[in-house]
Design a protein around this motif. Structure first.
Motif, short mmCIF file in Angstrom:
data_model
loop_
_atom_site.label_atom_id
_atom_site.label_comp_id
_atom_site.label_asym_id
_atom_site.label_seq_id
_atom_site.Cartn_x
_atom_site.Cartn_y
_atom_site.Cartn_z
N UNK A 279 0.80 -1.21 0.00
CA UNK A 279 0.00 0.00 0.00
C UNK A 279 0.84 1.26 0.00
N UNK A 280 2.06 1.22 0.54
CA UNK A 280 2.87 2.42 0.61
C UNK A 280 4.32 2.05 0.85
N UNK A 281 5.19 3.02 0.59
CA UNK A 281 6.60 2.87 0.90
C UNK A 281 7.09 4.16 1.55
N UNK A 282 8.16 4.03 2.32
CA UNK A 282 8.77 5.21 2.93
C UNK A 282 9.94 5.65 2.06
N UNK A 283 10.00 6.96 1.81
CA UNK A 283 11.01 7.51 0.92
C UNK A 283 11.87 8.49 1.70
N UNK A 284 13.19 8.36 1.59
CA UNK A 284 14.11 9.27 2.25
C UNK A 284 13.98 10.68 1.70
N UNK A 285 14.15 11.67 2.56
CA UNK A 285 13.97 13.06 2.15
C UNK A 285 14.98 13.45 1.09
N UNK A 286 16.17 12.82 1.09
CA UNK A 286 17.17 13.14 0.07
C UNK A 286 16.67 12.79 -1.32
#
Length: 672
Positions: A279-286
């Protein structure tokens, strides 16, 4: 004042809770391995506290109540009023599994608490509060005298493809008590016609009744390794509750609602995590910052080109060319930035193995040291989600049949503790994952004898080490005298290879007798974009993945030989290869039929080669893969489609499918 709709935060709560449970499990395993770091206890406590607070806030009272008791026990450990031992760690690991199941049921809108969760909560209460609490728990949740179990067991379509089989389940249940099959049925979605059945897909479900005084844990253990490959519901048969403080009969505990077999020990994690990852993934701010910067560059380039277009004359031609080159560069960099967002660390797959290794150690009486390397190696989310099952199968095989028992290792002059290594790294455009052990290695003599027994090779035929190792990938091949419920080196290896091949990858093995084995899986970093060679076949365009191309060449008519049954072969580097005319395979009109006027593209898959006759080569191109099955249907020999620069559609050749198709045609012609 309008009230806030808290359901909008449920998705975040479930994802963060599952991450908290992963952190708890990792810390518990570190404590179990002998670590004395006090911060590990604090990590476990904080995770439990966060889950309890979130569950109470969002109205998941059963989850909050369970976690509250676990938190109280952890507080005793944190304040050093209770020591940490193996029994406590086992109990807390079971609590982590139980919470995963409760969260999964909460997410699915099913009853959260069941007999198992209440019994486990009772154990936690007993440790925290002593015998008084035991009486309270007994009054609140009377123990039932069970004379058997009703089991609803429905296979998911991919059950057979993961190396599991229902017959093994039935055999193990029969060892526990008298097994009665009440009904066998076709699951929803099964084809209406027998001719449409896929032999690699399971369409069956069963209603079973197991008679006897059998513990629920023993029944769960039978389904322990199905890893979410079935839908399972287990309820007690003729339960007779016995209250601790009253003779009045109490209502029986509600039966667990049907959930995937992941509800059994260790498998809930896979299903729940897959659900959240889907359903979702976490993405680094960089990565987000890089994407924003590229969008800024693209806007600047677009403005420049718009300005040129408004004032265009021939003096602006050179500036226009420079702008188009800059647009191409910006577009390529933007594509790479977007693809990096989909890249996730393989640590999310590797992190499940410390628990798996610990459980297998205890079950098999072996000592295993697990070494993980390259956990930060990234690959595409789609590949990451599908690589888990093959890796789990290889790890089980390595521990069950690769590593010897402590006694055998000591007799062989080895350390009693075996070593299992998982390593991931990038190589070219691929990610390589290696699973190696320092066990006994493949038994070449036993493999050859079994292959001769099954008629795979002739008696006395000489085979190289690589050819012997290749035999274990034959369907159903096993040298084990007795199959186990875990694995057999070779049993299901064909499934591992097929699953890896479906991802566009390869799997191989190197083994040294007495030293151990190394299985190597090579996978593309992404399934979304491929580098391909655009070919013309009649009026159609087909893209052949560059990674599979050995060479392209023109042939003279006299270099091609016809064989019995109508097949064709040609000489290539001192060996004859089968040739497939793509216009015949895919029904293309107005294609070149003369060998001398066409071009043969030699492709290779897992050591097998075939020549593809096409009209012409049009150039190399990166292709954005679109699913053909999702928009039309599965087509043999085609893995997907893409849109070319002129807006036309080109089909992407499935090299492994074409190679198998060519070999099967050759076998049918030989038979004829």
């Amino acid at each position: 004042m309008s009230s806030v709709d808290l359901t909008q935060f449920h998705k975040t709560f479930f994802e963060e809770s599952l991450e908290g449970l992963d952190a708890m499990e990792a810390a518990l395993l570190a404590l179990d391995s002998g670590s004395t770091d006090g911060e590990l206890v604090h990590t476990i406590f904080r995770a439990a506290h966060s889950i309890k607070g979130g569950a109470a806030t969002f109205g998941f009272t059963d989850v909050a109540a369970f976690t509250h008791v676990a938190e109280s026990l952890l507080e005793e450990v944190r304040s050093e009023r209770r020591g940490v031992d193996a029994e406590l760690i086992d109990l807390l690991l079971r609590s982590v599994d139980c919470l995963r199941g409760m969260l999964a049921r909460s997410r699915g809108g099913q009853p959260v608490a069941n007999a198992e969760s209440e019994a486990l909560r009772g154990e936690l209460v007993r440790l925290v509060s002593g015998e008084t609490a035991v009486a309270v728990v007994a009054a609140a949740a009377p123990k039932a005298v069970v004379t058997g179990w009703d089991i609803d067991f429905s296979a998911l379509p991919h059950l057979l493809q993961t190396g599991n089989e229902p017959l093994r389940v039935f055999r193990e249940l029969q060892q526990l008590g008298r097994l009665e099959v009440l009904r066998a049925f076709l699951v929803d979605g099964a084809p209406a016609q027998l001719a449409d059945f896929d032999p690699t897909t399971c369409y069956l479900g069963w209603q079973l009744r197991l008679h006897g005084d059998v513990a629920r844990a023993d029944v769960d253990a039978v389904f322990d390794w199905l890893d979410g490959d079935c839908v399972l519901a287990i309820k007690p048969l003729d339960a007779a509750p016995v209250a601790a403080t009253s003779e009045a009969s109490a209502p029986a505990a509600p039966a667990a609602a049907p959930v995937p077999a992941a509800a059994t020990k260790g498998a809930v994690r896979d299903t729940a995590v897959a659900s959240s990852e889907g359903s979702s993934i976490r993405v680094g701010i960089d990565k987000v910052d890089a994407l924003i910067n590229m969008m800024g560059e693209l806007v600047i380039t677009q403005s420049m080109l718009s300005d040129i277009g408004e004032k265009f004359d021939m003096s602006q031609l050179e500036r226009l060319r420079e702008g188009l080159v800059q647009l191409e560069r910006n577009t390529r960099e933007l594509q790479e930035s977007v693809m990096r967002i989909r890249m996730l660390s393989i640590a999310s797959v590797f992190n499940r193995f410390p628990r798996l290794v610990r459980d297998l150690e205890r079950k098999l009486g072996k000592q295993v040291r697990l070494e993980l390397h390259g956990e930060n190696t990234e690959l595409d989310k789609t590949v990451l989600e599908k690589i888990g099952d093959p890796l789990v199968h290889l790890v089980r095989n390595a521990i069950d049949h690769g590593l010897e028992s402590p006694e055998k290792r000591k007799a062989a002059g080895k350390s009693e503790t075996g070593t299992l290594k998982l390593n991931a790294y990038h190589e070219g455009g691929n990610i390589v994952v290696q699973i190696s052990d320092d066990g006994a290695g493949l038994n070449h003599a036993a493999i050859v004898a079994k292959a001769q027994q099954r008629g795979l090779i002739a008696a006395g035929q000489e085979l190289s080490d690589a050819e012997v190792a290749e035999l274990i990938f034959q369907p159903g091949f096993s040298t084990a005298a007795q199959a186990t419920d875990l694995s057999g080196r070779g049993v299901g290896m064909d499934v591992v290879r097929r699953n890896v091949r479906d991802l566009g990858g390869t799997v191989g093995v190197r083994s040294v007798t007495g030293k151990g084995s190394t299985f190597t899986i090579a996978l593309p970093l992404t399934l979304a974009i491929i580098d391909g060679l655009v070919t013309a076949v009649g009026d159609e365009r087909y893209i052949v993945p560059l990674i599979s191309i050995v060479e392209s060449l023109r042939l003279k008519a006299d270099t091609v030989r016809n064989i019995a049954g109508g097949g064709e072969v040609f000489l290539f580097r001192d060996e004859y290869l089968p040739m497939m005319r793509l216009y015949k395979a895919f029904g293309c009109a107005d294609a070149v039929s003369s060998i001398e006027n066409g071009i043969v593209v030699v492709v290779e898959e897992e050591g097998r080669r075939v020549g593809l006759l096409v009209d012409d080569l049009l150039g190399q191109q990166q292709a954005v893969v679109k699913s053909l099955e999702a928009h039309y249907q599965r087509v043999q020999g085609i893995s997907g489609a893409t849109i070319l620069s002129d807006g036309s559609v080109a089909l992407i050749v499935d090299v492994s499918g074409v190679v198998r198709l060519g070999q099967s045609q050759g076998q049918r012609r030989k038979a004829a």
